[in-house]
Design a protein around this motif. Structure first.
Motif, PDB file in Angstrom:
ATOM      1  N   LYS A 179      98.127  -3.018 -24.186  1.00 45.71           N
ATOM      2  CA  LYS A 179      99.008  -2.128 -23.968  1.00 45.71           C
ATOM      3  C   LYS A 179      99.819  -2.145 -25.188  1.00 45.71           C
ATOM      4  O   LYS A 179     100.200  -1.642 -25.795  1.00 45.71           O
ATOM      5  CB  LYS A 179     100.386  -2.249 -22.649  1.00 45.71           C
ATOM      6  CG  LYS A 179      99.546  -1.955 -21.058  1.00 45.71           C
ATOM      7  CD  LYS A 179      98.974  -0.427 -21.513  1.00 45.71           C
ATOM      8  CE  LYS A 179      99.148  -0.422 -19.833  1.00 45.71           C
ATOM      9  NZ  LYS A 179      98.961   0.661 -19.311  1.00 45.71           N
ATOM     10  N   MET A 180      99.591  -3.488 -26.067  1.00 45.79           N
ATOM     11  CA  MET A 180      99.820  -3.872 -27.307  1.00 45.79           C
ATOM     12  C   MET A 180      99.349  -2.966 -28.667  1.00 45.79           C
ATOM     13  O   MET A 180      99.497  -3.250 -30.090  1.00 45.79           O
ATOM     14  CB  MET A 180      99.781  -4.863 -27.801  1.00 45.79           C
ATOM     15  CG  MET A 180     100.137  -6.339 -26.496  1.00 45.79           C
ATOM     16  SD  MET A 180     101.914  -7.389 -26.866  1.00 45.79           S
ATOM     17  CE  MET A 180      99.835  -8.238 -27.854  1.00 45.79           C
ATOM     18  N   GLY A 181      98.343  -2.119 -28.552  1.00 47.21           N
ATOM     19  CA  GLY A 181      97.675  -1.126 -29.442  1.00 47.21           C
ATOM     20  C   GLY A 181      96.683  -2.223 -30.408  1.00 47.21           C
ATOM     21  O   GLY A 181      96.296  -3.086 -30.046  1.00 47.21           O
ATOM     22  N   THR A 182      97.561  -2.163 -31.887  1.00 46.74           N
ATOM     23  CA  THR A 182      96.224  -3.259 -32.446  1.00 46.74           C
ATOM     24  C   THR A 182      96.864  -4.264 -32.864  1.00 46.74           C
ATOM     25  O   THR A 182      96.433  -5.436 -33.392  1.00 46.74           O
ATOM     26  CB  THR A 182      96.229  -2.227 -33.884  1.00 46.74           C
ATOM     27  OG1 THR A 182      97.746  -2.105 -34.297  1.00 46.74           O
ATOM     28  CG2 THR A 182      95.939  -1.039 -34.088  1.00 46.74           C
ATOM     29  N   VAL A 183      97.858  -4.486 -31.813  1.00 54.11           N
ATOM     30  CA  VAL A 183      98.477  -6.254 -32.633  1.00 54.11           C
ATOM     31  C   VAL A 183      97.035  -7.128 -31.755  1.00 54.11           C
ATOM     32  O   VAL A 183      96.665  -6.878 -31.072  1.00 54.11           O
ATOM     33  CB  VAL A 183      99.428  -6.382 -31.675  1.00 54.11           C
ATOM     34  CG1 VAL A 183     100.394  -7.535 -31.228  1.00 54.11           C
ATOM     35  CG2 VAL A 183     100.770  -5.289 -31.695  1.00 54.11           C
ATOM     36  N   ASP A 184      97.956  -8.379 -32.544  1.00 56.08           N
ATOM     37  CA  ASP A 184      96.099  -9.280 -32.652  1.00 56.08           C
ATOM     38  C   ASP A 184      96.708  -9.997 -30.865  1.00 56.08           C
ATOM     39  O   ASP A 184      98.173 -10.659 -31.082  1.00 56.08           O
ATOM     40  CB  ASP A 184      96.364 -10.530 -33.577  1.00 56.08           C
ATOM     41  CG  ASP A 184      95.676 -11.334 -33.713  1.00 56.08           C
ATOM     42  OD1 ASP A 184      94.824 -11.901 -31.847  1.00 56.08           O
ATOM     43  OD2 ASP A 184      95.610 -12.348 -34.125  1.00 56.08           O
ATOM     44  N   ARG A 185      96.153 -10.136 -30.171  1.00 52.91           N
ATOM     45  CA  ARG A 185      96.246 -10.531 -28.829  1.00 52.91           C
ATOM     46  C   ARG A 185      96.606 -11.855 -28.392  1.00 52.91           C
ATOM     47  O   ARG A 185      97.523 -12.438 -27.890  1.00 52.91           O
ATOM     48  CB  ARG A 185      95.158 -10.020 -27.720  1.00 52.91           C
ATOM     49  CG  ARG A 185      94.667  -8.661 -27.371  1.00 52.91           C
ATOM     50  CD  ARG A 185      93.352  -8.937 -26.150  1.00 52.91           C
ATOM     51  NE  ARG A 185      93.284  -6.895 -26.627  1.00 52.91           N
ATOM     52  CZ  ARG A 185      92.819  -6.158 -25.610  1.00 52.91           C
ATOM     53  NH1 ARG A 185      91.822  -6.812 -24.667  1.00 52.91           N
ATOM     54  NH2 ARG A 185      92.402  -5.407 -25.237  1.00 52.91           N
TER      55      ARG A 185
END
Length: 304
Positions: A179-185
């Motif tokens: 759900k964080m889009g392009t943010v590095d997991r």
């Protein structure tokens, strides 16, 4: 039931104008002060809101009729109408939703910048206590937000919470990195530091005041950090069963360490809570012990 003290009052909002004031306060705090993204419509209205506000209740602190503090409440019934709780956009909370009884989600907590050292903070907590008692709430949950989108800046705090306050597996919410889009997991990792490198004092210094309050009441945290770029925040899931609220604080505020063992609490207990919390001297000390570090609270007691 509204609670009134001098020019202050805490209660649920009653009109569209009061709800507008709440959203305007949220805009000033979250968008203007903390850098959350605002749409052109929100900028024009100077209001912060989302789809979850449609069926939410607003708890608000008023000073001479002006909203100076607030948080949003979504109960099970409202969540069903909305298709879920707000926190479900960030965390898997299926285990918590299986808890029997009335559960509520708290979000968007904020205080006007000119009132953060005032009675408003204490009244907001009293409003929550009142709501819990009147609605027989068994579980309170939400996310605690840190300003900024770099979890490493709060490494001591997140690591400390992971090693010391992680919820049991049977109830544990887990972050939804997709759900964080392009943010590095990889940024969802809470145990940023090894246990041996965690400094408890520094961890508490990094915590927000409201999170300190939750932790001292006995709150647990979910697993994983949610990086919310549009809202310019790092979120950690927090929750507590009301009957498990720290016995020390139950005794301190209510005079009974087992006050919340059963939700059928007599109204007089809330009155006792108010007398302690709002006393010019005792109330200040109670608030200090609730929010501050031990040495800081001691200074308040000594009048320093």
């Amino acid at each position: 039931m509204p609670i009134k003290v001098n020019e202050y009052e805490v209660r649920l909002t009653r009109s569209s104008e009061e709800r507008r004031q709440v959203r305007n306060l949220r805009y000033r705090v979250f968008c203007e002060e903390e850098g959350a993204h605002a749409t052109e419509e929100q900028k024009a209205l100077m209001e912060e809101y989302d789809s979850y506000d449609r069926f939410a209740e607003y708890m608000a602190v008023f000073h001479n009729g002006k909203v100076v503090g607030t948080y949003r409440i979504i109960n099970r019934e409202a969540a069903e109408k909305l298709g879920g709780f707000y926190t479900e956009t960030e965390y898997n909370i299926s285990k918590l939703k299986r808890v029997k009884g009335n559960i509520i989600e708290m979000s968007r907590a904020c205080i006007d910048i000119d009132y953060r050292d005032s009675l408003a903070v204490r009244l907001l907590w009293m409003g929550l206590a009142n709501y819990i008692l009147e609605n027989k709430v068994v579980l309170v949950f939400g996310v605690s937000s840190f300003v900024g989108t770099k979890p490493v800046e709060f490494a001591q705090c997140f690591s400390y919470l992971y090693y010391n306050h992680l919820a049991p597996v049977s109830l544990r919410p887990t972050v939804l990195p997709e759900k964080m889009g392009t943010v590095d997991r990889s940024q969802t990792k809470m145990n940023i530091l090894p246990r041996s490198h965690v400094d408890e004092k520094l961890a508490w210094q990094e915590m927000t005041p409201i999170l300190k309050g939750y932790m001292r009441l006995g709150a647990k945290v979910g697993k994983g950090i949610f990086v919310d770029e549009p809202f310019n925040s790092c979120d950690v899931f927090t929750f507590m069963k009301t009957k498990d609220i720290n016995k020390v604080y139950q005794k301190h505020f209510l005079g009974n360490p087992n006050a919340f063992d059963h939700l059928g609490i007599k109204p007089t207990m809330l009155n006792q809570f108010g007398k302690v919390l709002l006393s010019p001297v005792t109330g200040l000390v109670a608030l200090a012990e609730f929010f501050l570090e031990p040495e800081e609270a001691a200074e308040v007691k000594r009048g320093e």
